[in-house]
Scaffold this motif. Structure first.
Motif, PDB file in Angstrom:
ATOM      1  N   ASN A   1     -35.826  -0.472 -17.601  1.00  0.00           N
ATOM      2  CA  ASN A   1     -36.673  -1.806 -17.084  1.00  0.00           C
ATOM      3  C   ASN A   1     -35.716  -2.580 -16.205  1.00  0.00           C
ATOM      4  OD1 ASN A   1     -37.942  -4.353 -17.217  1.00  0.00           O
ATOM      5  ND2 ASN A   1     -38.926  -3.573 -19.182  1.00  0.00           N
ATOM      6  N   ILE A   2     -36.083  -2.695 -15.028  1.00  0.00           N
ATOM      7  CA  ILE A   2     -35.536  -3.442 -13.939  1.00  0.00           C
ATOM      8  C   ILE A   2     -35.762  -4.916 -13.985  1.00  0.00           C
ATOM      9  CG2 ILE A   2     -35.421  -3.876 -11.643  1.00  0.00           C
ATOM     10  CD1 ILE A   2     -34.511  -0.939 -12.309  1.00  0.00           C
ATOM     11  N   THR A   3     -36.857  -5.278 -14.707  1.00  0.00           N
ATOM     12  CA  THR A   3     -37.044  -6.823 -15.183  1.00  0.00           C
ATOM     13  C   THR A   3     -35.768  -7.475 -15.907  1.00  0.00           C
ATOM     14  OG1 THR A   3     -39.065  -6.677 -14.175  1.00  0.00           O
ATOM     15  CG2 THR A   3     -38.371  -8.606 -15.444  1.00  0.00           C
ATOM     16  N   LYS A   4     -35.865  -6.654 -17.146  1.00  0.00           N
ATOM     17  CA  LYS A   4     -35.001  -7.047 -18.020  1.00  0.00           C
ATOM     18  C   LYS A   4     -33.636  -7.142 -17.739  1.00  0.00           C
ATOM     19  CE  LYS A   4     -38.230  -6.302 -22.072  1.00  0.00           C
ATOM     20  NZ  LYS A   4     -38.337  -5.489 -23.262  1.00  0.00           N
ATOM     21  N   ALA A   5     -33.069  -5.754 -16.823  1.00  0.00           N
ATOM     22  CA  ALA A   5     -31.709  -5.497 -16.609  1.00  0.00           C
ATOM     23  C   ALA A   5     -31.447  -6.478 -15.437  1.00  0.00           C
ATOM     24  CB  ALA A   5     -31.701  -4.022 -16.056  1.00  0.00           C
TER      25      ALA A   5
ATOM     26  N   LEU B   1     -30.844  -6.790  -7.432  1.00  0.00           N
ATOM     27  CA  LEU B   1     -30.475  -5.755  -8.245  1.00  0.00           C
ATOM     28  C   LEU B   1     -30.968  -4.564  -7.331  1.00  0.00           C
ATOM     29  CD1 LEU B   1     -29.491  -4.248 -10.579  1.00  0.00           C
ATOM     30  CD2 LEU B   1     -31.690  -4.682 -11.789  1.00  0.00           C
ATOM     31  N   TYR B   2     -32.099  -4.339  -6.844  1.00  0.00           N
ATOM     32  CA  TYR B   2     -32.542  -3.372  -5.892  1.00  0.00           C
ATOM     33  C   TYR B   2     -31.909  -2.914  -4.890  1.00  0.00           C
ATOM     34  CZ  TYR B   2     -37.233  -2.604  -8.403  1.00  0.00           C
ATOM     35  OH  TYR B   2     -38.109  -2.180  -9.166  1.00  0.00           O
ATOM     36  N   ARG B   3     -31.083  -4.239  -4.194  1.00  0.00           N
ATOM     37  CA  ARG B   3     -30.100  -3.868  -3.055  1.00  0.00           C
ATOM     38  C   ARG B   3     -29.079  -3.136  -3.740  1.00  0.00           C
ATOM     39  NH1 ARG B   3     -31.834  -9.226  -1.184  1.00  0.00           N
ATOM     40  NH2 ARG B   3     -29.765 -10.206  -2.461  1.00  0.00           N
ATOM     41  N   ARG B   4     -28.466  -3.643  -4.829  1.00  0.00           N
ATOM     42  CA  ARG B   4     -27.449  -2.968  -5.474  1.00  0.00           C
ATOM     43  C   ARG B   4     -27.538  -1.476  -5.727  1.00  0.00           C
ATOM     44  NH1 ARG B   4     -26.472  -8.294  -5.564  1.00  0.00           N
ATOM     45  NH2 ARG B   4     -24.551  -9.250  -5.955  1.00  0.00           N
ATOM     46  N   LEU B   5     -28.574  -1.255  -6.456  1.00  0.00           N
ATOM     47  CA  LEU B   5     -29.328   0.158  -6.648  1.00  0.00           C
ATOM     48  C   LEU B   5     -29.063   1.104  -5.308  1.00  0.00           C
ATOM     49  CD1 LEU B   5     -32.161  -0.605  -8.924  1.00  0.00           C
ATOM     50  CD2 LEU B   5     -29.689   0.122  -9.615  1.00  0.00           C
ATOM     51  N   SER B   6     -29.661   0.491  -4.251  1.00  0.00           N
ATOM     52  CA  SER B   6     -29.541   1.086  -3.038  1.00  0.00           C
ATOM     53  C   SER B   6     -28.172   1.330  -2.597  1.00  0.00           C
ATOM     54  CB  SER B   6     -30.123   0.235  -1.785  1.00  0.00           C
ATOM     55  OG  SER B   6     -30.181   1.069  -0.806  1.00  0.00           O
ATOM     56  N   LYS B   7     -27.323   0.159  -2.804  1.00  0.00           N
ATOM     57  CA  LYS B   7     -25.922   0.243  -2.053  1.00  0.00           C
ATOM     58  C   LYS B   7     -25.209   1.490  -2.883  1.00  0.00           C
ATOM     59  CE  LYS B   7     -21.910  -2.747  -2.121  1.00  0.00           C
ATOM     60  NZ  LYS B   7     -21.243  -3.844  -2.583  1.00  0.00           N
TER      61      LYS B   7
ATOM     62  N   LYS C   1     -32.491  -9.689 -15.382  1.00  0.00           N
ATOM     63  CA  LYS C   1     -32.178 -10.931 -16.087  1.00  0.00           C
ATOM     64  C   LYS C   1     -30.921 -11.116 -16.838  1.00  0.00           C
ATOM     65  CE  LYS C   1     -34.717 -13.690 -19.401  1.00  0.00           C
ATOM     66  NZ  LYS C   1     -35.944 -13.990 -20.405  1.00  0.00           N
ATOM     67  N   GLU C   2     -30.613  -9.674 -17.561  1.00  0.00           N
ATOM     68  CA  GLU C   2     -29.234  -9.732 -18.243  1.00  0.00           C
ATOM     69  C   GLU C   2     -28.196  -9.816 -17.173  1.00  0.00           C
ATOM     70  OE1 GLU C   2     -26.864  -7.032 -21.243  1.00  0.00           O
ATOM     71  OE2 GLU C   2     -28.667  -7.057 -21.444  1.00  0.00           O
ATOM     72  N   LEU C   3     -28.302  -9.322 -16.057  1.00  0.00           N
ATOM     73  CA  LEU C   3     -27.150  -9.533 -15.070  1.00  0.00           C
ATOM     74  C   LEU C   3     -27.280 -10.435 -14.316  1.00  0.00           C
ATOM     75  CD1 LEU C   3     -27.520  -5.646 -13.794  1.00  0.00           C
ATOM     76  CD2 LEU C   3     -25.587  -6.516 -14.793  1.00  0.00           C
ATOM     77  N   GLY C   4     -28.211 -11.497 -14.471  1.00  0.00           N
ATOM     78  CA  GLY C   4     -27.914 -12.832 -13.753  1.00  0.00           C
ATOM     79  C   GLY C   4     -28.636 -12.678 -12.206  1.00  0.00           C
ATOM     80  N   LEU C   5     -29.309 -11.594 -12.145  1.00  0.00           N
ATOM     81  CA  LEU C   5     -29.530 -11.274 -10.649  1.00  0.00           C
ATOM     82  C   LEU C   5     -31.254 -11.318 -10.563  1.00  0.00           C
ATOM     83  CD1 LEU C   5     -27.431  -8.058  -9.961  1.00  0.00           C
ATOM     84  CD2 LEU C   5     -27.043 -10.165  -9.120  1.00  0.00           C
ATOM     85  N   THR C   6     -31.724 -11.586  -9.266  1.00  0.00           N
ATOM     86  CA  THR C   6     -33.256 -11.425  -9.152  1.00  0.00           C
ATOM     87  C   THR C   6     -33.387  -9.887  -9.005  1.00  0.00           C
ATOM     88  OG1 THR C   6     -33.016 -11.370  -6.620  1.00  0.00           O
ATOM     89  CG2 THR C   6     -32.911 -13.547  -7.921  1.00  0.00           C
TER      90      THR C   6
END
Length: 452
Positions: A428-432, A443-449, A434-439
């Motif tokens: 669940n990207i939304t919950k992840a 987070l999608y940018r880091r998944l791509s990176k 939120k816990e990481l303190g990212l939008t």
């Protein structure tokens, strides 16, 4: 600018100081104006444009800030930001004087000063004002650097400036830095530029002293104190009387021995082992350690009251890898030194050799570079040192960055954290996020990176 054409304002509530400085400068400069009340400063600044202002650090005035000198310094800076200000300070206000440099003061002098030193300080400031870049003259830098302590990097220039300020005082100095950075040379330079230069400079590697030797070596021994004590013997504190005592690797002293050292520093007296008669000592203390200050401040390792006692001013010596072109400067210096020692022509360095020197990490710092160049001078067949002539010692470890496992690198830590959090929330990207303190977008940018 020439000293003879200078206009000087002296602000101090001590009439004796005003008289002494006026008599000293009246034949040296164009105009000397004295002022006892700092609250008249604004009037003087509106009336005249002074080249240099000598400003006391402490006044008995209506302004009660605890450090009136800094208050009036700021007032001068508001009205005349380009006017050079020299702070006049007592030994006990060294920390405030160093702070005044950050607040815009050009320099400071410590009472009582040498007349020649005060005049040379004013001359140097006027010379800097007359130059385009305001840099210190090479002659002034050389007086601090000497033959052994070299450096043109910004980090080293800051150290040289600090040395010039603190060396003539009796302030206790703590020198911090990695092994091999030249802390002992800094200590030597402090002594050579101090008012105690003609007196002893005694170095003790306290980290190498066993507990049984600690007291006898530092404080001395009375005849008969133990089996081998066949005569009275002075310790290192007494040997350094009227001079400088340099305690190297002070961070390695056990806690119970630190208490004994603190007692001597507080009372300025030593008691020889086996004696009940105190001996007064007059020393300037310089200490050094490779232990970081944050680690040294851990009271399980080092007494905080002792840190404050030895650390009126601290100097942090940068590692060689952070000194840029100083590597080449030092390499050429060592090449000259060892070619003379081994009676060989002074070699030059080809471009590949210089590149190799600049790219090395130097875990052993300046000491490692020194041994590299000494070996190269001895072994080289030609008068041009090439890359293959420069052999890095296997004694020193490789770069920390190279020796770190991949999973400890920042990027790997971030990637592993993201994976764990996404797994925790079952994708669940939304919950992840939120816990990481990212939008979600970040987070999608880091998944791509990280190609997750």
């Amino acid at each position: 600018m020439n000293l003879k054409n200078a206009s000087i304002l002296i602000v101090d509530d001590d009439t004796d100081v005003l008289t002494a400085v006026r008599l000293l400068l009246k034949t040296e400069v164009k105009e000397v104006v004295t002022e006892k009340n700092p609250e008249n400063l604004r009037w003087h600044l509106s009336k005249d444009n002074f080249d240099v202002i000598l400003l006391d650090m402490n006044f008995n005035s209506s302004i009660n800030t605890g450090n009136e000198g800094l208050f009036w310094l700021k007032e001068v800076r508001k009205v005349r930001p380009d006017t050079a200000v020299i702070m006049i300070t007592a030994y006990g206000d060294i920390d405030l004087a160093v702070r005044s440099l950050k607040e815009g003061a050009t320099d400071f002098v410590v009472k009582p000063w040498h007349n020649e030193k005060l005049i040379s300080t004013i001359k140097e400031i006027l010379k800097r004002k007359g130059s385009k870049n305001g840099a210190p003259s090479s002659a002034n830098t050389d007086s601090i650097i000497g033959k052994d302590l070299l450096g043109e990097s910004e980090a080293m220039q800051q150290i040289f400036t600090k040395l010039e300020k603190i060396a003539p005082t009796d302030a206790n100095i703590l020198i911090l830095g990695e092994n091999g950075t030249g802390k002992d040379l800094i200590a030597k330079a402090i002594h050579q530029q101090s008012l105690r230069a003609a007196q002893p400079h005694v170095k003790v590697d306290v980290g190498a002293l066993t507990e049984t030797l600690f007291e006898s070596e530092l404080f001395g021994v009375k005849k008969g104190a133990f089996t081998d004590a066949r005569e009275d013997r002075a310790g290192r504190f007494e040997a350094a009387d009227k001079g400088t005592l340099f305690l190297d690797e002070i961070g390695n002293i056990p806690l119970h021995l630190q208490a004994k050292l603190l007692s001597v520093l507080q009372n300025r007296q030593v008691m020889r082992l086996g004696s009940n008669e105190p001996v007064s000592i007059d020393i300037r203390l310089v200490c050094a350690t490779n232990v970081p200050l944050a680690e040294l401040a851990n009271e399980n390792r080092f007494r905080k009251d002792l840190i404050y006692r030895i650390n009126t001013v601290e100097i942090t010596v940068p590692p060689l890898r952070k000194r840029g072109n100083d590597i080449i400067l030092l390499a050429k210096h060592f090449a000259k030194v060892y070619s003379s020692k081994y009676m060989k022509p002074t070699p030059d360095f080809d471009s590949k050799a210089l590149e190799k020197l600049m790219n090395h990490h130097y875990p052993g710092n300046v000491r490692e570079l020194q041994y590299i160049i000494e070996r190269a001078v001895i072994m080289a067949d030609e008068n041009l040192l090439q890359a293959q002539d420069l052999i890095f010692s296997p004694i020193e470890t490789s770069s920390p960055a190279e020796s770190e496992p991949a999973e400890m690198k920042l990027s790997s830590v971030e990637k592993n954290t993201i994976l764990k959090v996404i797994e925790k929330h079952n994708g669940n990207i939304t919950k992840a996020a939120k816990e990481l303190g990212l939008t979600r977008t970040a987070l999608y940018r880091r998944l791509s990176k990280y190609d997750i």
